[in-house]
Write a protein that holds these residues in place. Structure first.
Motif, PDB file in Angstrom:
ATOM      1  N   ALA A  32     -12.223 -49.313  -0.102  1.00  0.00           N
ATOM      2  CA  ALA A  32     -10.949 -49.917  -0.476  1.00  0.00           C
ATOM      3  C   ALA A  32      -9.940 -48.837  -0.814  1.00  0.00           C
ATOM      4  CB  ALA A  32     -11.135 -50.846  -1.679  1.00  0.00           C
ATOM      5  N   TRP A  33      -8.688 -49.239  -0.735  1.00  0.00           N
ATOM      6  CA  TRP A  33      -7.581 -48.405  -1.192  1.00  0.00           C
ATOM      7  C   TRP A  33      -6.959 -49.073  -2.416  1.00  0.00           C
ATOM      8  CZ3 TRP A  33      -6.262 -43.622   0.445  1.00  0.00           C
ATOM      9  CH2 TRP A  33      -6.767 -43.185   1.682  1.00  0.00           C
ATOM     10  N   PHE A  34      -6.698 -48.267  -3.419  1.00  0.00           N
ATOM     11  CA  PHE A  34      -5.997 -48.709  -4.613  1.00  0.00           C
ATOM     12  C   PHE A  34      -4.765 -47.828  -4.794  1.00  0.00           C
ATOM     13  CE2 PHE A  34      -8.864 -51.670  -6.805  1.00  0.00           C
ATOM     14  CZ  PHE A  34     -10.003 -51.519  -6.038  1.00  0.00           C
ATOM     15  N   ARG A  35      -3.874 -48.275  -5.634  1.00  0.00           N
ATOM     16  CA  ARG A  35      -2.720 -47.448  -5.957  1.00  0.00           C
ATOM     17  C   ARG A  35      -2.332 -47.671  -7.418  1.00  0.00           C
ATOM     18  NH1 ARG A  35       2.004 -50.471  -2.377  1.00  0.00           N
ATOM     19  NH2 ARG A  35       2.176 -52.365  -3.654  1.00  0.00           N
ATOM     20  N   GLN A  36      -1.689 -46.653  -7.950  1.00  0.00           N
ATOM     21  CA  GLN A  36      -1.216 -46.738  -9.326  1.00  0.00           C
ATOM     22  C   GLN A  36       0.152 -46.098  -9.403  1.00  0.00           C
ATOM     23  OE1 GLN A  36      -3.952 -45.270 -12.278  1.00  0.00           O
ATOM     24  NE2 GLN A  36      -2.922 -46.405 -13.904  1.00  0.00           N
ATOM     25  N   GLY A  37       1.148 -46.929  -9.647  1.00  0.00           N
ATOM     26  CA  GLY A  37       2.504 -46.442  -9.782  1.00  0.00           C
ATOM     27  C   GLY A  37       2.786 -46.033 -11.213  1.00  0.00           C
ATOM     28  N   PRO A  38       3.915 -45.361 -11.439  1.00  0.00           N
ATOM     29  CA  PRO A  38       4.285 -44.911 -12.781  1.00  0.00           C
ATOM     30  C   PRO A  38       4.354 -46.082 -13.758  1.00  0.00           C
ATOM     31  CG  PRO A  38       5.719 -43.948 -11.124  1.00  0.00           C
ATOM     32  CD  PRO A  38       4.906 -44.995 -10.429  1.00  0.00           C
ATOM     33  N   GLY A  39       3.602 -45.980 -14.837  1.00  0.00           N
ATOM     34  CA  GLY A  39       3.628 -47.015 -15.854  1.00  0.00           C
ATOM     35  C   GLY A  39       2.977 -48.322 -15.451  1.00  0.00           C
ATOM     36  N   LYS A  40       2.234 -48.300 -14.359  1.00  0.00           N
ATOM     37  CA  LYS A  40       1.601 -49.534 -13.879  1.00  0.00           C
ATOM     38  C   LYS A  40       0.084 -49.410 -13.898  1.00  0.00           C
ATOM     39  CE  LYS A  40       5.395 -50.702 -10.741  1.00  0.00           C
ATOM     40  NZ  LYS A  40       5.763 -51.025  -9.331  1.00  0.00           N
ATOM     41  N   MET A  90       0.387 -43.251  -6.665  1.00  0.00           N
ATOM     42  CA  MET A  90      -0.755 -42.436  -6.282  1.00  0.00           C
ATOM     43  C   MET A  90      -1.750 -43.376  -5.620  1.00  0.00           C
ATOM     44  SD  MET A  90      -1.971 -39.325  -6.382  1.00  0.00           S
ATOM     45  CE  MET A  90      -1.400 -38.425  -7.818  1.00  0.00           C
ATOM     46  N   TYR A  91      -2.204 -43.016  -4.452  1.00  0.00           N
ATOM     47  CA  TYR A  91      -3.130 -43.859  -3.700  1.00  0.00           C
ATOM     48  C   TYR A  91      -4.531 -43.250  -3.758  1.00  0.00           C
ATOM     49  CZ  TYR A  91       0.577 -46.761  -1.849  1.00  0.00           C
ATOM     50  OH  TYR A  91       1.624 -47.654  -1.728  1.00  0.00           O
ATOM     51  N   TYR A  92      -5.502 -44.106  -4.051  1.00  0.00           N
ATOM     52  CA  TYR A  92      -6.887 -43.688  -4.172  1.00  0.00           C
ATOM     53  C   TYR A  92      -7.756 -44.488  -3.211  1.00  0.00           C
ATOM     54  CZ  TYR A  92      -5.270 -41.992  -8.729  1.00  0.00           C
ATOM     55  OH  TYR A  92      -4.591 -41.363  -9.744  1.00  0.00           O
ATOM     56  N   CYS A  93      -8.737 -43.837  -2.628  1.00  0.00           N
ATOM     57  CA  CYS A  93      -9.756 -44.599  -1.928  1.00  0.00           C
ATOM     58  C   CYS A  93     -10.980 -44.699  -2.817  1.00  0.00           C
ATOM     59  CB  CYS A  93     -10.104 -44.004  -0.565  1.00  0.00           C
ATOM     60  SG  CYS A  93     -10.909 -42.406  -0.593  1.00  0.00           S
ATOM     61  N   ALA A  94     -11.739 -45.751  -2.601  1.00  0.00           N
ATOM     62  CA  ALA A  94     -12.896 -46.017  -3.446  1.00  0.00           C
ATOM     63  C   ALA A  94     -14.002 -46.645  -2.619  1.00  0.00           C
ATOM     64  CB  ALA A  94     -12.506 -46.945  -4.592  1.00  0.00           C
ATOM     65  N   ASP A  95     -15.210 -46.462  -3.075  1.00  0.00           N
ATOM     66  CA  ASP A  95     -16.384 -47.014  -2.402  1.00  0.00           C
ATOM     67  C   ASP A  95     -17.257 -47.717  -3.437  1.00  0.00           C
ATOM     68  OD1 ASP A  95     -19.443 -45.741  -1.051  1.00  0.00           O
ATOM     69  OD2 ASP A  95     -18.300 -47.464  -0.345  1.00  0.00           O
ATOM     70  N   ALA A  96     -17.790 -48.837  -3.029  1.00  0.00           N
ATOM     71  CA  ALA A  96     -18.659 -49.604  -3.922  1.00  0.00           C
ATOM     72  C   ALA A  96     -20.074 -49.641  -3.366  1.00  0.00           C
ATOM     73  CB  ALA A  96     -18.126 -51.024  -4.083  1.00  0.00           C
ATOM     74  N   ASP A  97     -21.028 -49.735  -4.256  1.00  0.00           N
ATOM     75  CA  ASP A  97     -22.420 -49.793  -3.820  1.00  0.00           C
ATOM     76  C   ASP A  97     -22.771 -51.130  -3.180  1.00  0.00           C
ATOM     77  OD1 ASP A  97     -23.675 -47.784  -6.584  1.00  0.00           O
ATOM     78  OD2 ASP A  97     -23.061 -47.223  -4.548  1.00  0.00           O
ATOM     79  N   GLN A  98     -21.950 -52.148  -3.418  1.00  0.00           N
ATOM     80  CA  GLN A  98     -22.176 -53.426  -2.771  1.00  0.00           C
ATOM     81  C   GLN A  98     -20.832 -54.068  -2.459  1.00  0.00           C
ATOM     82  OE1 GLN A  98     -24.117 -55.243  -6.461  1.00  0.00           O
ATOM     83  NE2 GLN A  98     -23.090 -57.021  -5.577  1.00  0.00           N
TER      84      GLN A  98
END
Length: 123
Positions: A32-40, A90-98
């Protein structure tokens, strides 16, 4: 241990496009891709269940962003078109075990994270 490295961020004008890449150290299945903006808070943007290419998108990016994979390179992409100022984050990628299905947007369900890549959209 899964290691994720994002790239492709940058500065772009509103209406422009960027493609983010997430290179994984191993074959991954629940990305998945997540993002976090300033103050969010961090928010889910898109997810891909690589087993069957199932995809999910946040309403805010539906129709503008596309998540895809390159299995040969253990890489997941996020093609971002028609960018808006509110996409700045800021955009992050992430991986889950399931695979969590319709809970894909919950960041606490992911086990591995990249360091992030900054996307800045100006008007």
């Amino acid at each position: 241990q899964v290691q994720l490295v994002e790239s492709g961020g940058g500065s772009v004008q509103a209406g422009g496009s960027l493609r983010l890449s997430c290179a994984a150290s191993v074959i991954t299945k629940n990305m998945a891709w997540f993002r976090q903006g300033p103050g969010k808070e961090r928010e889910g943007v898109a997810a891909l269940y690589t087993y069957n290419n199932g995809t999910f998108y946040a309403d805010s990016v539906q129709g503008r962003f596309t998540i895809s994979q390159d299995n040969a390179r253990n890489t997941v992409y996020l093609q971002m078109n028609s960018l808006k100022r509110e996409d700045t984050a800021m955009y992050y990628c992430a991986d889950a075990d399931q695979w969590w299905g319709y809970l894909w947007y919950k960041s606490n369900l992911y086990n591995y994270w990249g360091q992030g890549t900054q996307v800045t959209v100006s008007s």
